[in-house]
Design a protein around this motif. Structure first.
Motif, mmCIF file in Angstrom:
data_model
loop_
_atom_site.group_PDB
_atom_site.id
_atom_site.type_symbol
_atom_site.label_atom_id
_atom_site.label_comp_id
_atom_site.label_asym_id
_atom_site.label_seq_id
_atom_site.Cartn_x
_atom_site.Cartn_y
_atom_site.Cartn_z
ATOM 1 N N ASP A 96 48.653 82.405 -22.919
ATOM 2 C CA ASP A 96 47.501 82.116 -22.062
ATOM 3 C C ASP A 96 46.276 82.840 -22.624
ATOM 4 O O ASP A 96 46.292 84.064 -22.769
ATOM 5 N N LEU A 97 45.236 82.094 -22.946
ATOM 6 C CA LEU A 97 44.060 82.663 -23.626
ATOM 7 C C LEU A 97 43.007 83.246 -22.674
ATOM 8 O O LEU A 97 41.899 83.597 -23.114
ATOM 9 N N LEU A 98 43.351 83.399 -21.402
ATOM 10 C CA LEU A 98 42.427 84.005 -20.434
ATOM 11 C C LEU A 98 41.976 85.381 -20.933
ATOM 12 O O LEU A 98 42.807 86.224 -21.300
ATOM 13 N N GLU A 99 40.640 85.585 -20.983
ATOM 14 C CA GLU A 99 40.073 86.888 -21.367
ATOM 15 C C GLU A 99 40.477 87.342 -22.775
ATOM 16 O O GLU A 99 40.579 88.552 -23.026
ATOM 17 N N VAL A 100 40.736 86.410 -23.681
ATOM 18 C CA VAL A 100 41.063 86.752 -25.065
ATOM 19 C C VAL A 100 39.803 86.641 -25.922
ATOM 20 O O VAL A 100 39.129 85.606 -25.903
ATOM 21 N N SER A 101 39.470 87.713 -26.648
ATOM 22 C CA SER A 101 38.268 87.709 -27.501
ATOM 23 C C SER A 101 38.549 86.931 -28.790
ATOM 24 O O SER A 101 39.709 86.677 -29.142
ATOM 25 N N ALA A 102 37.468 86.588 -29.504
ATOM 26 C CA ALA A 102 37.619 85.884 -30.788
ATOM 27 C C ALA A 102 38.417 86.751 -31.761
ATOM 28 O O ALA A 102 39.252 86.250 -32.522
ATOM 29 N N GLU A 103 38.213 88.065 -31.700
ATOM 30 C CA GLU A 103 38.931 88.987 -32.593
ATOM 31 C C GLU A 103 40.423 88.967 -32.266
ATOM 32 O O GLU A 103 41.266 88.886 -33.157
ATOM 33 N N LYS A 104 40.746 89.014 -30.968
ATOM 34 C CA LYS A 104 42.158 89.001 -30.571
ATOM 35 C C LYS A 104 42.794 87.675 -30.955
ATOM 36 O O LYS A 104 43.946 87.623 -31.412
ATOM 37 N N MET A 105 42.021 86.583 -30.838
ATOM 38 C CA MET A 105 42.548 85.261 -31.185
ATOM 39 C C MET A 105 43.004 85.220 -32.644
ATOM 40 O O MET A 105 44.036 84.621 -32.960
ATOM 41 N N GLN A 106 42.246 85.902 -33.496
ATOM 42 C CA GLN A 106 42.648 85.932 -34.917
ATOM 43 C C GLN A 106 44.022 86.586 -35.064
ATOM 44 O O GLN A 106 44.862 86.118 -35.837
ATOM 45 N N ALA A 149 33.079 70.854 -15.339
ATOM 46 C CA ALA A 149 33.505 69.459 -15.377
ATOM 47 C C ALA A 149 32.268 68.572 -15.524
ATOM 48 O O ALA A 149 31.245 68.795 -14.894
ATOM 49 N N GLY A 150 32.418 67.577 -16.398
ATOM 50 C CA GLY A 150 31.288 66.667 -16.591
ATOM 51 C C GLY A 150 30.356 67.197 -17.667
ATOM 52 O O GLY A 150 30.794 67.544 -18.753
ATOM 53 N N SER A 151 29.071 67.325 -17.351
ATOM 54 C CA SER A 151 28.078 67.693 -18.368
ATOM 55 C C SER A 151 28.416 69.035 -19.007
ATOM 56 O O SER A 151 28.804 69.986 -18.336
ATOM 57 N N GLY A 152 28.324 69.063 -20.332
ATOM 58 C CA GLY A 152 28.574 70.314 -21.032
ATOM 59 C C GLY A 152 30.023 70.500 -21.436
ATOM 60 O O GLY A 152 30.328 71.320 -22.294
ATOM 61 N N LEU A 153 30.918 69.712 -20.828
ATOM 62 C CA LEU A 153 32.347 69.910 -21.102
ATOM 63 C C LEU A 153 32.696 69.570 -22.548
ATOM 64 O O LEU A 153 33.411 70.331 -23.219
ATOM 65 N N GLU A 154 32.141 68.442 -23.047
ATOM 66 C CA GLU A 154 32.486 68.015 -24.411
ATOM 67 C C GLU A 154 32.107 69.106 -25.412
ATOM 68 O O GLU A 154 32.896 69.482 -26.272
ATOM 69 N N GLN A 155 30.888 69.652 -25.253
ATOM 70 C CA GLN A 155 30.434 70.709 -26.167
ATOM 71 C C GLN A 155 31.342 71.936 -26.065
ATOM 72 O O GLN A 155 31.735 72.530 -27.071
ATOM 73 N N MET A 156 31.698 72.281 -24.817
ATOM 74 C CA MET A 156 32.551 73.458 -24.620
ATOM 75 C C MET A 156 33.914 73.273 -25.280
ATOM 76 O O MET A 156 34.445 74.188 -25.917
ATOM 77 N N ILE A 157 34.458 72.073 -25.154
ATOM 78 C CA ILE A 157 35.759 71.795 -25.786
ATOM 79 C C ILE A 157 35.635 71.929 -27.299
ATOM 80 O O ILE A 157 36.451 72.578 -27.948
ATOM 81 N N GLN A 158 34.565 71.378 -27.848
ATOM 82 C CA GLN A 158 34.376 71.444 -29.306
ATOM 83 C C GLN A 158 34.237 72.899 -29.764
ATOM 84 O O GLN A 158 34.846 73.320 -30.752
ATOM 85 N N ASP A 159 33.463 73.694 -29.014
ATOM 86 C CA ASP A 159 33.285 75.113 -29.371
ATOM 87 C C ASP A 159 34.628 75.836 -29.372
ATOM 88 O O ASP A 159 34.955 76.587 -30.289
ATOM 89 N N ASN A 160 35.411 75.588 -28.330
ATOM 90 C CA ASN A 160 36.705 76.257 -28.218
ATOM 91 C C ASN A 160 37.667 75.793 -29.302
ATOM 92 O O ASN A 160 38.415 76.594 -29.857
ATOM 93 N N LEU A 161 37.633 74.488 -29.601
ATOM 94 C CA LEU A 161 38.558 73.966 -30.617
ATOM 95 C C LEU A 161 38.240 74.546 -31.990
ATOM 96 O O LEU A 161 39.141 74.750 -32.799
ATOM 97 N N GLN A 162 36.953 74.860 -32.229
ATOM 98 C CA GLN A 162 36.597 75.497 -33.509
ATOM 99 C C GLN A 162 37.266 76.868 -33.612
ATOM 100 O O GLN A 162 37.852 77.217 -34.632
ATOM 101 N N LEU A 163 37.224 77.618 -32.491
ATOM 102 C CA LEU A 163 37.854 78.944 -32.451
ATOM 103 C C LEU A 163 39.359 78.827 -32.697
ATOM 104 O O LEU A 163 39.977 79.719 -33.279
ATOM 105 N N LEU A 164 39.930 77.702 -32.270
ATOM 106 C CA LEU A 164 41.385 77.510 -32.331
ATOM 107 C C LEU A 164 41.804 76.630 -33.510
ATOM 108 O O LEU A 164 42.940 76.164 -33.567
ATOM 109 N N GLN A 165 40.873 76.415 -34.449
ATOM 110 C CA GLN A 165 41.152 75.540 -35.588
ATOM 111 C C GLN A 165 42.454 75.955 -36.291
ATOM 112 O O GLN A 165 42.680 77.138 -36.522
ATOM 113 N N GLY A 166 43.312 74.980 -36.551
ATOM 114 C CA GLY A 166 44.563 75.265 -37.244
ATOM 115 C C GLY A 166 45.725 75.531 -36.305
ATOM 116 O O GLY A 166 46.884 75.513 -36.718
ATOM 117 N N VAL A 167 45.438 75.770 -35.018
ATOM 118 C CA VAL A 167 46.516 75.954 -34.039
ATOM 119 C C VAL A 167 47.129 74.583 -33.761
ATOM 120 O O VAL A 167 46.409 73.626 -33.475
#
Lengths: 206, 206
Positions: free
Chosen positions: A109-119, A138-156
């Motif tokens: 569960d990635l709740l409260e996980v920093s980018a450093e911890k994610m590495q 939900a709705g506006s802004g969600l697509e961008q947020m998903i893309q931002d998060n998926l970049q952090l999780l690239q390769g998972v």
């Protein structure tokens, strides 16, 4: 994409009624943290008895005593157990060891996980990582947020997503490469739970 | 200094037997996370029924759904409930709000909390902060480790400490300014639990 139905803040009989209405249309039944803390392993055992062949996730949110808590939840009938990404690497490794020994899945569960911890968490290559979206996005802004998060999780390779997912947003989620979408109130609080679950199922196929 | 007896990895009858042996010599009975996740609120209720006037801590290790989990644990009979310092500030604030409304105490568990996060946690001035010492540090190096940690926690008024505390180390702990020492196996696994608990009690008075 799989649908995970999360059961939270309900009694065991209420949870069984929700499953009676909606389980056929979902892939995974989640016994929520609130049920585990309110009723213990009995909550996992009750769902397992009623659904012997369904995939059951126990949202244990383990943050210490990884081996003990994972053995306990798998022993009660869970196929997947959750550990916090905020836990120590030692604790998460203990959870993985039990999961691997029992040939079961585990979710971080990635709740409260920093980018450093994610590495640091990338070493858990066989884990399912669960991303939480703020429900109010939900709705506006969600697509961008998903893309931002998926970049952090690239390769998972295995990704789940939770957080206020509705019929308005499930389509976008379904096309963003997630393996599992966690749905709670949008099904459990629906007037017709069976219909709501079937609508989510249909949307993921779209 | 108060002694908190932690009950972990035992059944409810086993926990009641341990309390029968040792409760008189301790100030706080802790229903451990493992008991809560194995048996739910029934574990808190059973200890409360047996000890209506004892201070009971529920080691809920809440990391999300703060208001719900705190209301549930207090409702089951807990006087003190724990939240992870690794939780979001919003979640910890929700726990504090419930604690304040019910005029109960709450404890912030410092497991995996960075120095930066600790600075943010200082706003919770009425919390009891629980420091975890690595169990294997008992004896040599412990005094230095306590001093290092206390520097990080300078100004915090209510402090608890946990982690492999034994009769060899309780004296040092008792003279380091902690309000509560959490003792587990050194009492629960002792051949004579009553004697062990009384020895800890005596050591804290020394």
């Amino acid at each position: 994409m799989k649908i995970q139905l999360s059961l939270d803040r309900v009694t065991i009989p209420e949870a069984l009624q929700i499953c009676h209405d909606a389980a056929d249309a979902v892939d995974i039944i989640e016994v929520g943290t609130s049920m585990i803390k309110d009723f213990g392993n009995a909550s996992i055992q009750a769902i397992r008895r009623a659904y012997p062949n369904k995939t059951i996730l126990a949202d244990s949110k383990t943050i210490d005593e990884g081996a003990y808590e994972f053995c306990s939840a798998y022993g009660a009938g869970a196929d997947i157990v959750t550990v916090m990404g905020a836990a120590s690497i030692t604790t998460i490794a203990a959870c993985r060891e039990v999961a691997n020994e029992q040939h079961k899945d585990y979710m971080i569960d990635l709740l409260e996980v920093s980018a450093e911890k994610m590495q640091l968490l990338r070493q858990f290559e066989d884990a399912i990582f669960c991303l939480h979206l703020p429900a109010d996005k939900a709705g506006s802004g969600l697509e961008q947020m998903i893309q931002d998060n998926l970049q952090l999780l690239q390769g998972v390779s295995r990704l789940a997503v939770a957080g206020g997912i509705s019929l308005d947003t499930i389509g976008l989620i379904a096309h963003s490469g997630f393996e599992i979408a966690v749905i709670g109130g949008a099904i459990t609080k629906a007037g017709d739970r069976k219909l709501a679950a079937e609508q989510f199922r249909l949307a993921t196929k779209g």
